[in-house]
Design an enzyme around this catalytic site. Structure first.
Site, mmCIF file in Angstrom:
data_model
loop_
_atom_site.group_PDB
_atom_site.id
_atom_site.type_symbol
_atom_site.label_atom_id
_atom_site.label_comp_id
_atom_site.label_asym_id
_atom_site.label_seq_id
_atom_site.Cartn_x
_atom_site.Cartn_y
_atom_site.Cartn_z
ATOM 1 N N HIS A 34 -10.533 -15.498 -0.945
ATOM 2 C CA HIS A 34 -9.938 -14.479 -1.803
ATOM 3 C C HIS A 34 -9.090 -13.551 -0.954
ATOM 4 O O HIS A 34 -9.269 -13.474 0.260
ATOM 5 C CB HIS A 34 -10.979 -13.701 -2.609
ATOM 6 C CG HIS A 34 -12.171 -13.267 -1.813
ATOM 7 N ND1 HIS A 34 -12.208 -12.073 -1.144
ATOM 8 C CD2 HIS A 34 -13.353 -13.869 -1.563
ATOM 9 C CE1 HIS A 34 -13.371 -11.964 -0.533
ATOM 10 N NE2 HIS A 34 -14.088 -13.035 -0.759
ATOM 11 N N GLY A 62 -16.347 -6.254 3.638
ATOM 12 C CA GLY A 62 -16.239 -5.708 2.283
ATOM 13 C C GLY A 62 -17.164 -4.534 2.010
ATOM 14 O O GLY A 62 -16.796 -3.604 1.280
ATOM 15 N N ARG A 122 -6.060 -0.003 -1.097
ATOM 16 C CA ARG A 122 -5.801 1.356 -1.565
ATOM 17 C C ARG A 122 -4.320 1.692 -1.574
ATOM 18 O O ARG A 122 -3.598 1.328 -0.639
ATOM 19 C CB ARG A 122 -6.504 2.356 -0.648
ATOM 20 C CG ARG A 122 -7.987 2.243 -0.642
ATOM 21 C CD ARG A 122 -8.596 3.122 -1.722
ATOM 22 N NE ARG A 122 -9.926 2.675 -2.029
ATOM 23 C CZ ARG A 122 -10.212 1.841 -3.031
ATOM 24 N NH1 ARG A 122 -9.272 1.399 -3.818
ATOM 25 N NH2 ARG A 122 -11.440 1.468 -3.264
ATOM 26 N N ALA A 123 -3.901 2.429 -2.600
ATOM 27 C CA ALA A 123 -2.558 3.007 -2.600
ATOM 28 C C ALA A 123 -2.656 4.354 -1.903
ATOM 29 O O ALA A 123 -3.507 5.175 -2.230
ATOM 30 C CB ALA A 123 -2.073 3.180 -4.024
#
Lengths: 611, 50
Positions: A11, A309, A425-426
């Site tokens: 992924h 993760g 993340r932005a």
């Protein structure tokens, strides 16, 4: 010398390019293919990295894959053997995939690379790193530390699910591992599955849901599921899980323990689900804190690097920092598998090729995570023109003034500036911004702009120099990976009636001067904004502060639910036209929703499969 | 296929897991039959363990 790191086939495929040990570009495939968590070979991301460096693939000295497929196959076979004859159905379903594709990954990689560089002999240039070594390298070599203890935790790599390493200069020594099937990531994923969210993407939701509940099931988890030792090592009782042999995460015994079957995704969330979320979060934090405490004692280091993760669990990260065993904690911003591409490349540079590491001098190598594509103002204007957008070019000064004014007026602003972020993340390059003082902003952003569940919290972006005035945090958190509480002086006292509320009813009660970014337990996932890494975003917040007295903005990713974060001006315009974002600031162009051609409006609410 | 078997053998030798070799061969054979009798290679699982 150039090294290309690649993560793929499980992924979050990604590519990252190093030039003489310096990270010059990194991007996830999903941003280009527009398929969330895209696992395919990252052909577009590789093309982008090469274009950014102005080279072809033949100029790359090594390509490094982020894990070792044969080791994974070994784990698979040994797991099936250990549980045989249970698991035959799963074996029958997984073998075709392995026999047709995954065992031939080296060949697949060679063939895919040959399309980019047909005249290169890839045999000598193709390297494979181990999954947790890639994570550890992405955490340590990219960190601002000369030496550090390194902890990586995820679902599973080849065998390892948790590993401990020691980094110093250019050396990185893997010291200990906990192996599959014992995994904190899989424990958390099991509860993600049981509470009706998607495994591999819903873990954030479970973490966001936790503050609405009470950890009523904590002891039950510790008594039955997780044997947690004082030093943080652990074992999972496989009698309650199905992931080794079956097609689900949990089984009937797990259902019986928690009083019913797993929630279906479309079923209503109840207090029980919130309590389960709170309980597994509490257990995870306890396990992680025990691990970091024993690591601190054992290594004597004051610096800790995290990846994998589980390191995206920013609530746990905040607790590690406040625990005080380490003075400084640095978390790789792309802590998940995408970051494995960066780590694989760095591991090859320092460990395989033996290149020295310069002292980072207190600055990390991720450059604010702004490692993706950028577009010039001219290119943006041309692309927007081709989309039929109506826009005004304002220049830097006009853009900042207009954006700050719109934010102060309570409008939702799409903010597309500079190089795209690498990682989930932005961080102020592909963001939707809002006024955190507004008591309705969280609901508006969740329901009318992001089209996502109303309980989900938003994160604050705050000027680094002002962070301690607003949050119980006084260190850098540039990657939004640390959770801290709003300072008591800015909280709003609850009435007795409000205090008596349960679950999601708590959501509508403003808790502080900045309710849109204050979770029900007063916590916030803080991003500190630094002039050195993102001067335009820093200046925007400074202008907002000058207008309102508040140096904080709501910062959420520029996408709707299920959509990858926007990459190009066209993606941004489509998302703008498919949601209730009112103003779009893109390069030096500003677009108002009410000036756009209504015929270009899109239905984005149902355009993407929910995550 | 032969190069794959060769690589697998070298891998098991490095890992000193000779005992896995007959199992690998048998499993590859069984797996091969499964592939022949079924067909599509679709990821079966909610978590990508495989």
């Amino acid at each position: 010398m150039r090294i290309l790191g690649v993560s793929a086939f499980y992924h979050d495929s990604a590519a990252a390019l190093l030039e003489d040990g310096r990270l010059v570009a990194a991007a996830q495939e999903e941003r280009f293919s527009r398929r969330k968590h895209d696992a395919r070979f990252p052909a577009h991301a590789i093309d982008y990295c090469l274009a950014e460096a102005g080279i072809g693939l033949d100029a790359v000295d090594h390509v490094v894959f982020y894990d070792k497929p044969f080791l994974k196959f070994e784990r698979l076979l040994e797991t099936y053997l250990a549980f045989a004859p249970r698991g035959f159905r799963s074996f029958r379903m997984s073998m075709p995939l392995w026999l047709k594709e995954k065992l031939f990954q080296k060949r697949l990689l060679r063939e895919a690379l040959a399309k980019h560089g047909p005249h290169v002999d890839w045999d000598g240039r193709l390297l494979f790193s181990e999954h947790h070594l890639s994570h550890a390298a992405s955490a340590f070599y990219a960190s601002p530390f000369d030496e550090a203890a390194v902890l990586t935790m995820d679902g599973v790599g080849e065998w390892a699910t948790t590993s401990v390493a020691r980094g110093s200069g250019s050396s990185l020594e893997m010291q200990r591992e906990i192996h599959f099937p014992h995994s904190l990531g899989l424990l958390y994923s099991a509860f993600t599955y049981y509470t009706g969210f998607k495994v591999n993407s819903g873990e954030y939701k479970l973490m966001g849901l936790a503050p609405y509940g009470e950890p009523r099931y904590r002891q039950q988890i510790l008594d039955h599921l997780l044997d947690l030792k004082p030093d943080g090592t652990f074992r999972l009782d496989q009698d309650y899980f199905d992931y080794c042999t079956g097609l689900t995460m949990t089984n009937e015994r797990f259902d019986a323990l928690f009083g019913g079957p797993a929630r279906k995704p479309d079923e209503r969330l109840t207090q029980k689900h919130m309590d389960l979320a709170a309980s597994v979060q509490a257990v995870l934090e306890e396990a992680v804190l025990r691990l970091t405490r024993s690591l601190a004692e054992e290594t004597g280091s004051r610096n800790l690097c995290l990846a994998g993760g589980v390191a995206l669990n920013c609530v746990a990260n905040g607790k590690i920092l406040r625990d005080g065993r380490f003075d400084r904690v640095w978390i790789q911003p792309a802590a998940g598998d995408a970051g494995g591409a960066v780590g694989a490349a760095l591991a090859a540079w320092h460990l395989h090729l033996g290149k020295p590491r310069e002292s980072p001098g207190g600055r990390d190598a991720m450059r604010g995570a702004y490692l993706g594509p950028a577009f010039s103002d001219e290119e943006i204007a041309a692309r927007l023109g081709r989309c039929g957008a109506r826009f005004t070019r304002l220049g830097e000064e006009g853009l900042l003034a207009r954006s700050a004014a719109d934010l102060a007026a309570g409008k939702a602003l799409g903010w597309f500036q500079g190089r795209m972020e690498f990682g989930p993340r932005a961080l102020g390059a592909r963001s939707i911004l809002g006024d955190p003082r507004s008591p309705t902003m969280q609901k508006t952003l969740n329901l009318r702009i992001k089209y996502r569940e109303s309980f989900r919290p938003f994160a604050p972006a705050v000027l680094r120099e002002d962070v301690a005035d607003w949050f119980e945090l006084d260190c850098d958190s540039p990657y939004m990976l640390l959770v801290a509480d709003v300072v008591p002086g800015r909280r709003r006292a609850m009435t007795p009636q409000e205090q008596a509320l349960f679950g999601i009813d708590k959501l509508n009660v403003p808790r502080s001067e900045i309710p849109a970014v204050t979770h029900v337990d007063y916590s916030a996932r803080v991003q500190t904004v630094h002039r050195e890494t993102n001067p335009r975003f820093h200046e925007l917040i400074a202008r907002f502060k000058a207008a309102t007295g508040c140096p904080v903005l709501v910062n959420t990713s520029f996408n709707v639910r299920g959509e990858p974060i926007v990459c190009t001006p066209e993606d941004a315009f489509r998302c703008f036209m498919g949601s209730d974002i009112e103003t779009l600031a893109i390069g030096d162009c500003v677009l108002s929703k009410d000036e756009q051609d209504p015929a270009l409006k899109l239905d984005y609410k149902n355009a993407f499969e929910p995550d | 296929m032969f190069s794959l078997l060769n690589e697998l053998w070298r891998f098991l030798r490095t890992r000193k897991k000779y005992w896995l070799w007959p199992i690998v061969v048998v499993m590859l054979a069984i797996g091969g039959l499964v592939v022949l009798t079924h067909g599509s290679a679709i990821a079966p699982f909610i978590y990508t363990l495989f």
